[in-house]
Design a protein around this motif. Structure first.
Motif, mmCIF file in Angstrom:
data_model
loop_
_atom_site.group_PDB
_atom_site.id
_atom_site.type_symbol
_atom_site.label_atom_id
_atom_site.label_comp_id
_atom_site.label_asym_id
_atom_site.label_seq_id
_atom_site.Cartn_x
_atom_site.Cartn_y
_atom_site.Cartn_z
ATOM 1 N N THR A 97 -11.186 -0.982 8.501
ATOM 2 C CA THR A 97 -11.015 -0.307 7.222
ATOM 3 C C THR A 97 -11.092 1.193 7.389
ATOM 4 O O THR A 97 -10.266 1.940 6.856
ATOM 5 N N VAL A 153 -4.924 7.018 5.817
ATOM 6 C CA VAL A 153 -3.551 6.865 5.331
ATOM 7 C C VAL A 153 -3.476 7.077 3.836
ATOM 8 O O VAL A 153 -2.546 7.710 3.325
ATOM 9 N N ILE A 154 -4.473 6.555 3.117
ATOM 10 C CA ILE A 154 -4.405 6.668 1.676
ATOM 11 C C ILE A 154 -4.899 8.028 1.210
ATOM 12 O O ILE A 154 -4.829 8.336 0.041
ATOM 13 N N ASN A 176 -7.011 3.838 -5.086
ATOM 14 C CA ASN A 176 -6.437 3.695 -3.756
ATOM 15 C C ASN A 176 -7.382 2.937 -2.845
ATOM 16 O O ASN A 176 -7.010 1.981 -2.170
ATOM 17 N N GLN A 236 1.037 4.007 -3.016
ATOM 18 C CA GLN A 236 0.740 5.419 -2.805
ATOM 19 C C GLN A 236 1.831 6.299 -3.359
ATOM 20 O O GLN A 236 1.577 7.339 -3.954
ATOM 21 N N PHE A 255 -8.040 2.798 8.843
ATOM 22 C CA PHE A 255 -6.856 2.836 8.002
ATOM 23 C C PHE A 255 -7.023 3.784 6.823
ATOM 24 O O PHE A 255 -6.047 4.254 6.260
ATOM 25 N N LEU A 256 -8.261 4.082 6.470
ATOM 26 C CA LEU A 256 -8.530 4.878 5.266
ATOM 27 C C LEU A 256 -7.761 6.193 5.190
ATOM 28 O O LEU A 256 -7.237 6.533 4.136
ATOM 29 N N PHE A 292 -8.355 9.024 -6.484
ATOM 30 C CA PHE A 292 -8.467 8.441 -5.151
ATOM 31 C C PHE A 292 -9.118 7.055 -5.163
ATOM 32 O O PHE A 292 -8.768 6.198 -4.375
ATOM 33 N N ILE A 294 0.837 -1.199 0.000
ATOM 34 C CA ILE A 294 0.000 0.000 0.000
ATOM 35 C C ILE A 294 0.874 1.251 0.000
ATOM 36 O O ILE A 294 0.643 2.199 -0.761
ATOM 37 N N LEU A 295 1.923 1.238 0.829
ATOM 38 C CA LEU A 295 2.789 2.421 0.913
ATOM 39 C C LEU A 295 3.473 2.696 -0.418
ATOM 40 O O LEU A 295 3.534 3.841 -0.887
ATOM 41 N N PHE A 330 -7.002 -0.893 -1.282
ATOM 42 C CA PHE A 330 -6.925 -1.112 0.153
ATOM 43 C C PHE A 330 -7.983 -2.085 0.614
ATOM 44 O O PHE A 330 -7.712 -2.984 1.405
ATOM 45 N N TYR A 377 8.551 4.888 12.986
ATOM 46 C CA TYR A 377 7.785 5.147 11.763
ATOM 47 C C TYR A 377 7.055 6.492 11.857
ATOM 48 O O TYR A 377 7.032 7.271 10.899
ATOM 49 N N SER A 424 -1.758 11.717 2.329
ATOM 50 C CA SER A 424 -0.690 12.187 1.459
ATOM 51 C C SER A 424 -1.302 12.913 0.269
ATOM 52 O O SER A 424 -2.389 12.600 -0.179
#
Lengths: 290, 331
Positions: free
Chosen positions: B119, B125-126, A269, A217, B122-123, A266, A213-214, A273, B233, B129
């Motif tokens: 879910t 995170v995407i 993404n 992105q 965690f969302l 988006f 995932i990282l 996920f 991290y 950025s």
């Protein structure tokens, strides 16, 4: 046993004891959802609402204006949009698979194999991790130039393949894999690669998914490398194209298109996920890691 | 002879093992060397130079540490920004990690719709950025409107020195941002929490341990290495993202006429030294002080010391007796 455990962790029925947990989690979850709600509602805002003051969070009268405008502009561009999509998909796919493979290989070796200099290598990786990526931009360009990679797909792919964050995360997880499992495999006659493939890889799946995932992105939204290493328009990627679209046309009209483009960028993404998380998180409870 | 052949055999095995090791790491080494380590070295060299880009090409004039001294002499906001960054990081990183741990523990409970909540957490995170974040921050979506920050600030300033108040108030101001930053950490914690053997808790419960005790005596020691991991991290994530003031200033300096690339590299190097210092600080605080392991180590050390002393005595004794023997022979 396995079935019993699964039902234990994910109960099917609603229980009264769950209420207090949900009471804490639900409001916080709503806050976590805010950015996503914002992306969606922003993309459907008509022009007057985009610039309304004070800015409004939710859309009042959803309209598809932004998307119409976006598609109209894309159809006038010299290079068909399919080309950009293809470029992006290819580059992203190669980078995600490549970086995960490289990181897991390296993590397995650094964590479980014995050879000279492995601690030094890890230290170097950790040092590289702390460094600001912006500052290596120009030396990187010079190296890519010296290798003759300007205007090739490789210029988009190679620089991001070795991701320090990915290696760091995966190595820490690999450290937790018990040595006894690996020793048992060796006694049964497994080769190093077999051990990596059959034992380490399944056990560190969550870390692999996080790493994937990282790295996804990082590549997916990457505008810089398209702008610096590529001058041939047919090799550039979708985010770069979206960015130029919204900045070339005047800023006021661009705002709406930027919002729509943001939503389009988006959605993959989100899909990735959701797919990864359901595959990975559920297998974790049954792994032999203790 | 026998011992020699045996020695050779073990080195051969070792050689083969190290060869496979190098084979596994080599793709990473090549990639990192080309696009990470060499550029880093180059940027350090540039930070000691005055880089001029002209139509004829690039020119590097070696100027020693002038760029570094210029950082403190000429860049007005640099020290201030750095101090603010330092304080903010030192305060917000523990908050992020603790929050992530709490959420992970809650999510690890038996409840319905667990996957759904996981879910959602965690969302961000995407999303966080990229340009969406900047838009969101502009819209003021990162602060909770109901929270009265000025009131908190007033209360804090009566108890704390002034330089501490600002970062803490900042923390409350960007509460949502902190929630959004903790996605990966929650995922990592969840992964570890699920691996803890249930029988440990059962055993503790039979012995009369409360949930509170279970947390401190079972959960925390087991996940300690992962706490360190998530802390590092988080530091790196907070230091390296696009919202960071210093990163932006490095980027701007790179293309500024009067500053140039040398200056920007110097700044980047200094900045990364600070980041390393922060990480080192957290590592020292959170290092793994396993009581059993420490005990074993101490014991081993004591044994080694005893052994050394014994050997010394033995040596002295043999020397003395040898002398005596020689003396006897001489006689």
């Amino acid at each position: 046993m396995a079935r019993y455990r699964k039902s234990n962790i994910n109960p099917k029925r609603f229980d009264r004891s769950q209420i207090k947990i949900i009471l804490i989690i639900l409001p916080l979850a709503l806050f976590m959802l805010l950015p996503i709600v914002f992306i969606f509602s922003h993309a459907f805002k008509p022009m007057d609402e985009l610039f309304a003051y004070p800015p409004r969070f939710f859309v009042a009268r959803p309209a598809l204006d932004n998307f119409y405008k976006l598609f109209k502009t894309t159809s006038t561009s010299a290079v068909p949009i399919g080309r950009y999509v293809f470029n992006t998909l290819m580059v992203t796919l190669v980078v995600v698979i490549g970086s995960v493979l490289i990181s897991t290989f390296a993590a397995f070796a650094l964590s479980k194999l014995r050879f000279r200099g492995k601690f030094t290598l890890m230290e170097i990786n950790n040092a590289a991790l702390m460094f600001v990526p912006v500052s290596v931009m120009i030396p990187r360009y010079l190296i890519i130039n010296a290798l003759g990679l300007i205007d090739t797909y490789l210029a988009l792919i190679l620089p991001v393949l070795a991701m320090p964050v990915c290696l760091f995360l995966i190595k820490q997880f690999t450290d937790q894999v018990p040595d006894s499992l690996i020793e048992a495999a060796y006694i049964e006659g497994a080769s190093d690669f077999k051990v990596y493939q059959k034992i380490v890889l399944p056990l560190i799946k969550p870390a692999v998914a996080t790493g994937a995932i990282l790295s996804f992105q990082q590549v997916w939204g990457d505008i810089m490398s398209s702008a610096y290493y590529i001058s041939n328009e047919t090799l550039r990627t979708l985010p770069f194209f979206m960015n130029t679209l919204t900045s070339i046309s005047n800023t006021i009209a661009g705002q709406g298109m930027a919002a729509a483009a943001g939503l389009i960028m988006f959605v993959p993404n989100l899909l990735l996920f959701i797919i990864l998380q359901s595959n990975v998180m559920n297998t974790m409870a049954h792994s032999g890691l203790k | 002879m026998k011992s020699i052949t045996r020695k050779k055999k073990t080195t051969g095995l070792k050689k083969r093992e190290s060869l496979t090791g190098y084979l596994f790491v080599s793709p990473w080494i090549i990639g990192a060397l080309m696009f990470l380590i060499i550029p880093l070295g180059q940027s350090f060299y540039y930070s000691l130079c005055n880089v001029k880009v002209s139509p004829k090409g690039r020119r590097y004039d070696f100027v020693d540490f002038k760029n570094y001294t210029d950082l403190f002499r000429l860049d007005v906001g640099f020290i201030e920004n750095m101090l603010r960054y330092l304080l903010n990081t030192l305060i917000s990183v523990p908050v992020i990690v603790v929050f992530a741990l709490i959420i992970a523990m809650l999510l690890n409970n038996r409840m319905k719709g667990k996957g759904f909540f996981r879910t959602i957490y965690f969302l961000p995170v995407i999303v966080v950025s990229g340009p969406v974040m900047i838009q969101l921050a502009d819209q003021g979506a990162t602060s909770i409107p109901a929270m009265n920050v000025s009131g908190i600030t007033r209360v804090l300033s009566t108890y704390l020195p002034r330089f501490m108040v600002e970062p803490i108030a900042n923390l409350f101001n960007n509460m949502i941002l902190i929630l959004w930053y903790s996605g990966v950490q929650i995922l990592i914690f969840l992964a570890v929490l699920q691996k803890i053997d249930n029988s440990l808790y059962e055993a503790a419960k039979i012995d009369g341990g409360s949930a509170w005790e279970c947390f401190w005596k079972i959960t925390l020691p087991i996940i300690k290495p992962m706490i360190l991991l998530t802390t590092i991290y988080t530091v790196i994530y907070v230091s390296g993202n696009e919202q960071n003031v210093i990163i932006n200033s490095i980027y701007n300096d790179m293309f500024a006429v009067n500053r140039g690339y040398g200056f920007a590299s110097a700044k980047a190097w200094l900045y990364s030294v600070v980041v390393v210092a922060i990480v080192a600080f957290f590592t020292v605080v959170l290092r793994n002080r396993d009581t059993y392991q420490a005990e074993i180590k101490r014991f081993e050390k004591m044994e080694a010391k005893k052994e050394k002393e014994r050997r010394k005595l033995l040596k002295r004794q043999t020397r003395r007796s040898g002398k005596w023997v020689v003396g006897v022979f001489r006689k």
